[in-house]
Write a protein that holds these residues in place. Structure first.
Motif: not given
Length: 847
Positions: A372-381, A565-572, A594-602
């Motif tokens: 939740l903190l990293t903004g990942r959707p719940t559709n595959n949980l 050893q968890a694989a690093e995945q894209s922060d964005v 608007d898109l940048a604010a949605l995903i925590g980018s610029h």
């Protein structure tokens, strides 16, 4: 006399055929809930068919009757008596597959799918379509069928088309060239239906009525109970008294169905709750003796006692296990139940200790919190959680096995580095369910170990930098901006992040007052989360980010991350942006900011991503003023057309300077709705009627609207509320940091359920809840929602774009200060109230 046979979509649609939806049928009304369920079934079926090409999945029946009209020779015409919703959905899905494959694989797929399954080639226009939906749905359906610029509008048909396009984009693995082909094959030849065809002499309307008459049906638990005791001819009475009756007293009927599903999921996570009886019966058919059947009932009884503890954690004896069960129960997802049942079962069998069970549940809690903190959707949980039991390493201690499973693959168990980056930038307040956001803040507060904890029910989430900034707040934030930065985008990038949020019991006192005033009020509270805030002299970008960094370190210390050893995945979370853009309706646009604010980018990396990665509807992303970016390029290098011409064809309006209409802009909060970050469980937003404390919430609402609005707007708002109650409506108040007011036209006890046209927010928004109305009769009919939109757009200062008819748009409360506008609004609200009281004759039918 009717004839029934099993068939496939391929058999139904191939050849010269036409299916017409009769006038007495409802308009198309499937929502994301039904669409997601069908899509999940299709993905599972496509996967199953890689191992067993003959695998099928039954999706229901289709009742047909020969059309009373006589068509040309060679075209078989039928009326769709029952099943029109699923048949319409499947043809919309075929349109989406056709367009996706034509765009990504070759144009031959367009003609192939059209001529085989969607149209009758070389037939005159009246017989061209294989499916003719109801008149109200026809234009939207033709837009999808003919791939016009209006395809994928805000109506239910368009929403279904956009949903499937988005899901196909998400499912398309660049390393697997055949994945979409397998999905198409599963849809066309793997989905099984029972086709029931009436005779020409049958009264099809009578058939329709009888099919949709509701009655009390046996639950799957009832069916399974009957089956079990049919298999116990001599021991039935004893087993019933000793085992089944106590089990039935422990668990409700729905909880029994849940138990039997959990038992199946231990063996195969693909089993759906709708298939519980059939799957259990198939398993139990292999047993031969009464002793074996009795042993199964005994096993159900033992598992039922464990499920009882999961559902009622207070009955657990071990303090550590009880605390983790309570937390996971508060989080509110039932898909963790199979794992919890497995953990408690392992402990009961002595293969896991209470300490290991507690540790395993902490990893699951941490997995939820970090996602939740990293903004990942719940559709595959759901898929991830249902697979834990069957796929985790059985040779490891159970807690290590759970952590190892969650740490591998694309499960987005966020690393410490990801958490640090996301807490700074992700719009926390727009992610997940409202109660989950508050829970994390509440758990953070508990981590300080205050000797005088504040009652959580009295706390709400407070934006320190307010959502509606005053001139004083604008001046403070403006001091942090560079010469090329826009205030609105900078505010949007900060306001919903975790660093700007705290808990408070003084929401009405704080509202959007100056920072100096807020410091004084927050200092009175015992909330430790606010201490770093009250220690500051100002509250701008640097202070918000510094607090975010401190909170990130505390989060990392409380909730352990994945294995090293968890694989690093894209922060964005680029997939979130892709999903939002795929769902962006025709006739709307959004901005890079608007898109940048949605995903925590610029905005710059968002633009770079769109320029280098083909993304659905990338041409609908414009600069903040509504202009096409000078650097815009089509992902297809052969395209040279002007994106403004494309947008105009889709319904976007431009002024003489080439700037898109701001009313048609989809902002960050609405993008979060489209991306699925904010679940569509709108009834959860509606508070239950209260008795003793309702007056307190009403007073808080009045205090807030009086503090935040000038006297004319505040008075006009209260006049509207008084008029609403005079015409028969009621008022309910929210309990969030901003005390909202719901205009209730029907209560929960009404046969069609509750309904409300709007929610009023003291900060200045009159929110029209089209998203809520789309699943409540009679406003589930888009023509009635469209009438409401057009009525509201008659008010001066109100311009709700057609593309927002599936969202929750609004207009300023300041509109109400105009006496003529206020009277017109009350007329429209009275019309709404009258419509809500009418019970459509087909309100209870589904097809």
């Amino acid at each position: 006399m009717v004839a029934a046979r099993e068939t496939t979509l391929q058999e139904l649609l191939e050849g010269a055929k036409q299916y017409q939806v009769p006038l007495y049928q409802r308009t198309y009304s499937w929502t994301t809930l039904q669409l997601q369920r069908l899509w999940d079934d299709i993905l599972k079926l496509a996967d199953d068919r890689t191992h067993d090409p003959s695998a099928t999945h039954f999706i229901g029946s289709l009742v047909l009757a020969p059309s009373p009209t006589i068509g040309p020779v060679g075209v078989a015409e039928y009326l769709v008596v029952d099943g029109q919703q699923r048949l319409t959905t499947l043809t919309i899905l075929l349109c989406a597959i056709r367009d996706y494959r034509a765009q990504h694989e070759g144009l031959m797929h367009r003609d192939r799918l059209n001529q085989q399954y969607l149209v009758n080639p070389w037939k005159p226009e009246p017989q061209r379509l294989k499916l003719i939906p109801t008149q109200a749905d026809r234009d939207a359906y033709l837009a999808c069928l003919d791939s016009t610029p209006q395809a994928g509008g805000a109506d239910p048909v368009g929403a279904a088309y956009r949903f499937f396009v988005a899901q196909l984009a998400a499912a398309d693995d660049p390393d697997d060239p055949l994945d979409i082909e397998r999905i198409e094959s599963a849809v066309i030849s793997g989905l099984a239906l029972v086709s029931v065809t009436a005779q020409p002499s049958d009264n099809v309307y009578r058939i329709f009525e009888s099919l949709n008459n509701t009655g009390l049906k046996l639950t799957q638990a009832d069916l399974l109970r009957n089956y079990l005791f049919m298999r116990l001819p001599t021991r039935g009475e004893t087993v019933y008294q000793a085992l089944w009756l106590p089990l039935q007293r422990q668990l409700s009927s729905d909880e029994l169905v849940l138990l039997f599903w959990l038992d199946l999921v231990h063996r195969d996570q693909r089993v759906k709750q709708t298939d519980v009886y059939a799957a259990q019966q198939a398993r139990l058919n292999r047993l031969r003796s009464e002793e074996e059947i009795e042993a199964e009932v005994q096993r159900f009884s033992r598992l039922g006692a464990l499920l009882r503890v999961i559902l009622h954690p207070g009955e657990e004896q071990d303090m550590g296990v009880r605390r983790r069960l309570e937390r996971l129960s508060a989080w509110g997802t039932t898909t963790v139940y199979p794992l919890l049942l497995h953990l408690l079962d392992r402990r009961q069998h002595g293969t896991a200790t209470s300490e290991q069970v507690t540790s395993a549940m902490l990893y699951v809690e941490s997995f939820f919190v970090r996602r939740l903190l990293t903004g990942r959707p719940t559709n595959n949980l759901n898929r991830i959680l249902l697979a834990v039991v069957t796929e985790m390493d059985k040779d490891l201690p159970v807690d290590e096995a759970v952590r190892a499973y969650l740490s591998t693959g694309r499960k987005y168990y966020s690393t410490d580095a990801s958490v640090r980056a996301a807490v700074r930038s992700i719009p926390y307040y727009l992610n997940g369910r409202a109660h989950q956001r508050k829970l994390i803040l509440q758990w953070l507060e508990e981590s300080y170990g205050s000797k005088e904890p504040v009652a959580p029910d009295s706390l709400t989430i407070e934006h320190v930098l307010p959502q509606t900034p005053t001139a004083e707040w604008r001046q403070m934030l403006a001091a942090d901006l560079g010469p090329d930065e826009n205030f609105g985008e900078a505010h949007e990038a900060l306001v919903h992040t975790l660093g700007n949020l705290t808990l408070t019991g003084y929401n009405s006192e704080l509202s959007n007052k100056s920072f100096a005033a807020k410091r004084v009020e927050m200092a009175k509270s015992g909330i430790r989360l606010s201490q770093q805030i009250t220690a500051q002299d100002r509250w701008g970008r640097l202070e918000i980010r510094a607090r975010a960094d401190a909170l990130a370190e505390r989060i990392i210390s409380i909730w352990p991350g994945p294995m090293e050893q968890a694989a690093e995945q894209s922060d964005v979370p680029w997939e979130v942006m892709t999903k939002a853009l795929a769902e962006l309706p025709a006739g709307s646009w959004t901005t890079y900011g608007d898109l940048a604010a949605l995903i925590g980018s610029h905005a710059v990396p968002v633009g770079a991503r769109l320029a280098t990665h083909p993304t659905p509807n990338g041409h609908r992303v414009l600069q903040v003023e509504g202009a096409v970016s000078p650097n815009f390029r089509w992902s297809d290098p052969s395209r040279t057309d002007d994106p403004r011409d494309v947008l105009r064809a889709e319904g976007v309006e431009f002024d003489q300077y080439g700037r898109a209409d701001q009313a048609q802009r989809i902002g960050t909060e609405e993008l979060a709705q489209l991306a699925g970050l904010t679940p569509e469980d709108l009834p959860e937003r509606l508070p239950r009627p209260r008795s003793g404390d309702d007056a307190t919430y009403r007073e808080r609402f009045i205090e807030q609207v009086t503090a935040l609005q000038n006297s004319a707007v505040a008075t006009a708002t209260l006049v509207v509320l008084e008029a609403w109650t005079s015409m028969g409506g009621t008022l309910l108040y929210g309990s969030g940091s901003e005390t909202s007011c719901f205009l209730i036209a029907r209560g929960r006890d009404h046969e069609l359920g509750n309904i409300w046209p709007a929610t009023i927010y003291p900060s200045g928004k009159f929110e029209v809840v089209f998203q809520h109305l789309s699943v409540r009769p009679p406003f589930d009919d888009i023509t009635i929602r469209e009438e409401l939109r057009q009525r509201l757009n008659q008010l001066p200062g109100v311009d709700i774009a057609a593309a927002k008819i599936a969202l929750r748009p609004g207009f300023p409360l300041a509109v109400l200060a105009d006496a003529d506008a206020r009277e017109a609004l009350l007329d429209h609200l009275h019309w709404f109230y009258q419509e809500a009281q009418m019970v459509p004759s087909d309100a209870a039918t589904t097809a």
